[in-house]
Structure formats: C-alpha cells, structure tokens
Scaffold this motif. Structure first.
Motif, mmCIF file in Angstrom:
data_model
loop_
_atom_site.group_PDB
_atom_site.id
_atom_site.type_symbol
_atom_site.label_atom_id
_atom_site.label_comp_id
_atom_site.label_asym_id
_atom_site.label_seq_id
_atom_site.Cartn_x
_atom_site.Cartn_y
_atom_site.Cartn_z
ATOM 1 N N ILE A 1 -4.138 39.780 -8.771
ATOM 2 C CA ILE A 1 -4.407 39.065 -7.529
ATOM 3 C C ILE A 1 -3.243 38.106 -7.284
ATOM 4 N N VAL B 1 -11.525 41.971 -4.436
ATOM 5 C CA VAL B 1 -11.728 41.385 -5.759
ATOM 6 C C VAL B 1 -13.196 41.503 -6.158
ATOM 7 N N VAL C 1 -3.564 42.521 -3.649
ATOM 8 C CA VAL C 1 -4.573 42.851 -4.654
ATOM 9 C C VAL C 1 -4.309 44.281 -5.102
#
Length: 461
Positions: A348, A205, A404
């Motif tokens: 996410i 991320v 992710v």
C-alpha cells in the motif's frame, strides 16, 4: 554564554530518532570541549526503529535489539551525557532550564541550558472508554510498549485478537497477530481501512485483508471494552455487536506529545504539534528547536501545515537541528506526504493529496485509476497493481498518487514523490526515462500509464 565549565550546554528532551540524531549531529559539529550535550529519555532505549515494532512483534525480526541503531553506551562513548529513565516534567523557557524526574527513585532536579531540543515524540490515541486501560489492551509506540504486548501474547489463554483502527499501525499489527497465530478482527470507524487513501483504494485493501483471513468491521465505533472476572480484557463492544478478545491492540493513530510545550507557552498548530521555521527552530524562540513526531510540517503540495509522524522525517529533522544547534546552517523544506505499508503480501502506498485534501484547499482536479502489472505481463511472477492519480485541472500539475498491489507496487510511489517535489505536470511525467526490463516492469511503467491517462483527461477538461 552561560558558564558550564567554559562550555555551552545543549539539552535534548527525548532520546529516539529526532532527539539523538540531533545530539549526534551537534556532537559532529562541536567537540565536548566546546559543547556539553545532555539528553533525557524516560524509557529504557534510545535510537530505535519504532516503525519496526510490528515486524518484531510478528516474528519477522527475531530480536528486539536488531531495532536499536545506537545503544546508550555508544552515545555516551561519543561524549553525550545520556540519562535514561529520566522524564522531563517542566520546561522553564524564561529561566533557560528543565526540570527532570528520575522515574525509578522519584528524585527531581533542574538542569540549565543554552540551547534546547524538544523531541518528545507522539503518544498513541487511547479512547476514553470503559475498559480502555484494562490489562491486555495495548498501544504500540515504543520498544517498551512492544515488549509489553509480546509478554501479553505469550501469556494469552486464547488466540483471539481485536485491533481497533485500520491505519498504518492497525493493518501492520493485524499482520503481526496473524503471523503469531491469532484470529484477528479489525474494528474500524471509517468507511474503509487506510483513511490515508481515498475510499475506492481503501476498498481494495479491505478485500485483500479479508482474503488473508482477517475479519474487517467497518463503520463501527467502539463503545466499551469489557473485562472478565480476572479484570483482563474479554470483549470489544461496538454499536453493532461484540467481538471476543484475549488481546486488544489500539491502532487508532497518535497525537503529538506536546503537553510540556503547551504548558511552557510554546506555539502549537491546529493539529497540536509544535510550529517551527525552516531551520526547525521553534517560532519566536532563538535557542529552542523541535523535531520528530511532536511537530507539524509544511506540505509542499497543499501549502498547509500537516501532522505526519514518520521516522524518515524525524531523522531528517534531527540532522537539521543538530547542524543548527552545533553552529552550522541547514533547513527542512517540507514533505509531500509519502508513506508505504504492507499487510501480508499486499503493498500500500500513497504520496501527495487525496481527493478530500484537494477539495479542502480549493483545488480543482481530475482523477484516473488504471490496472497494470508489476512486470511485463508475460514474465513469470507478474502481479496486478492499481494506480490512482490526481492532477490539477487546466495546469496538469501532479497532485497525488495512490498504489495498491503485490510485490513491486509500493516503492513505485517514489517516482511520484520525486515528481511532486519537482512540481512536474502529468504531461512531463510521461517523458520520464525510467528503467525497463521485463522482470521489473511493463514497457510502460504503471505510474507512467496513469500519467498518460491523466494528461489526456486534463487536455479534454
């Protein structure tokens, strides 16, 4: 039965998801001639999607009213005495009454109840730092908060924004500010953004956010917020450096709003949330229920109470409470901890336990991490996806999944959420009959690839 014109009275404290869902469901169960319903809400709005606020602030949702599921007028038309701009200031449990104050006039009055619903929600964590209350520093929890932030963004002289915190609210607000044309710096006290993920997944991320032009500052504790000559926010200071800011958004999470409950002596858990039974009844109190962001819930994987402030749970709590307060019977068994989010085109998702959660409850586990694609690799638009899976050593029971990736990644976590709820092993998951066609998935879905690898690792262990 107390006599309120021959009816029982249900009092609801809090007019958003849990509170008004409970009021509406109780009204479906019993008509106005049997049950009087009085609901208090200290803000201007009811039954709105707080989860949608970042997308309204960012401009993806054009109008504030699009986030409102049911207006005060609609509630009143259904026989609910809804009192806006009225804050409950005291719960008298032994006397069966609540004290409320008109926010605008200051007038106070007592209202008696036969049944009480506490749905006071959560409050944004506001650090006790110099400058934290300065103009231009915003928490974002209610529609009123969202409107105040939008007003600041419109008036801001510069285009520099600092988001403090990198959880769900932090990353979603970072995207909203990027969409509004601001230069965005995210200051995060953790090792990586998204502490709801393991750090190795949070690192993905981090990289993606920097790729979107967001400046990430990790392992940084805000020490003070500095203001200019006009008293408005100008700089966010950490132990490592200072970051100019024309607006600051606090995204460091929320805490249960349980000051009233605490003062009334109601039972609170380790996280500060109210404790309830399966029927959402406050423990030890026959005629008091609580739901939404002010309660703790059972995590079905760990077996422990957890604080999970999400609108999905709040609405379910309200349905259960309304059914029970209206004379029926319903239960809320618990959660597995599923949540999804996005920052720009990065998706996410997580459900179940992280590694540190599993360690904390004494579970021995194996982990696998796989790289796959959202569609068949040869099909146009296939995008990369990383799936991490935790399985219990020896038994192979699924413990958690984190994902992710780009388009098509986040909602795949629902497969794992169902598997966790059903108590499936990773071996059993490999046989799941999931939908397949090249535009939607590789022939082995990424979640099943992870399950296969996890099953093999469990067998080896």
């Amino acid at each position: 039965m107390s006599v309120h014109q021959g009816r029982e009275r249900l009092v609801v404290v809090g007019g958003d998801a849990a509170g008004m869902s409970a009021a509406s469901q109780a009204r479906r169960m019993k008509g106005p001639e049997e049950l009087e319903i009085v609901a208090f809400e200290r803000g201007h709005f009811t039954s709105y999607s707080a989860c949608g606020i970042p997308y309204w602030v960012g401009g993806a949702v054009a109008e504030r009213d699009a986030l409102i599921a049911r207006t005060p007028e609609e509630h009143r038309a259904r026989g609910i005495d809804l009192r806006l701009r009225t804050e409950v200031t005291e719960l008298d449990v032994s006397g069966g009454r609540v004290r409320a104050r008109d926010v605008d006039s200051g007038a106070e009055s007592w209202t008696s109840y036969d049944r009480l619903v506490i749905a006071t929600g959560a409050r944004p964590v506001r650090p006790e730092l110099p400058g934290a209350d300065a103009p231009g520093v915003h928490g974002v929890q209610t529609l009123d908060d969202g409107q105040a932030l939008l007003d600041t963004l419109t008036r801001a002289r510069g285009r520099r924004a600092v988001v403090v915190g990198a959880g769900y609210i932090g990353v979603e607000m970072a995207e909203a500010l990027i969409d509004r044309g601001f230069e965005v710096t995210v200051v995060n006290r953790g090792q990586e953004p998204m502490s709801t993920l393991d750090p190795d997944m949070g690192r993905l991320v981090h990289r993606a956010m920097e790729g979107l032009g967001i400046t990430m500052v990790n392992d940084a504790e805000v020490t003070k917020i500095l203001t200019g000559a006009d008293g408005r926010v100008r700089t966010v200071a950490t132990q490592h450096g200072e970051y100019p800011a024309d607006v600051v958004v606090l995204g460091i999470g929320v805490r249960p709003e349980t000051a009233l409950a605490r003062a009334a002596g109601l039972p609170l858990g380790a996280h500060g949330g109210l404790l309830t039974d399966l029927a959402m009844r406050v423990r030890g109190h026959e005629n008091i229920w609580a739901g939404g962001d002010c309660v703790e819930v059972l995590n079905l994987v760990s077996g422990q109470e957890q604080y999970v402030p999400l609108g999905t749970h709040a609405n379910k709590h309200g349905q259960v409470i309304g059914t029970n307060a209206g004379g029926g019977y319903a239960t809320f068994p618990g959660v597995v901890g599923t949540a999804v989010s996005k920052v720009c085109d990065l998706e996410i998702a997580r459900t179940g336990l992280r590694e540190k959660d599993a360690r904390r409850v004494g579970l021995r586990y194996e982990t696998v991490t796989i790289e796959s694609t959202s569609r068949a690799g040869y099909y146009p638009g296939a995008s990369p996806m990383t799936v991490k899976m935790l399985a219990e050593r020896r038994t192979g029971r699924l413990l958690g999944v984190q994902i992710v990736g780009r388009e098509g990644a986040a909602k795949r976590v629902d497969i794992a959420a169902v598997a966790l709820t059903a108590g499936l092993t990773v071996e059993q998951m490999t046989a799941l009959d999931l939908g397949y066609a090249p535009p939607f998935s590789p022939v082995w879905d990424p979640v099943l690839v992870a399950a296969r690898k996890a099953a093999a690792k469990v067998r080896e262990g």
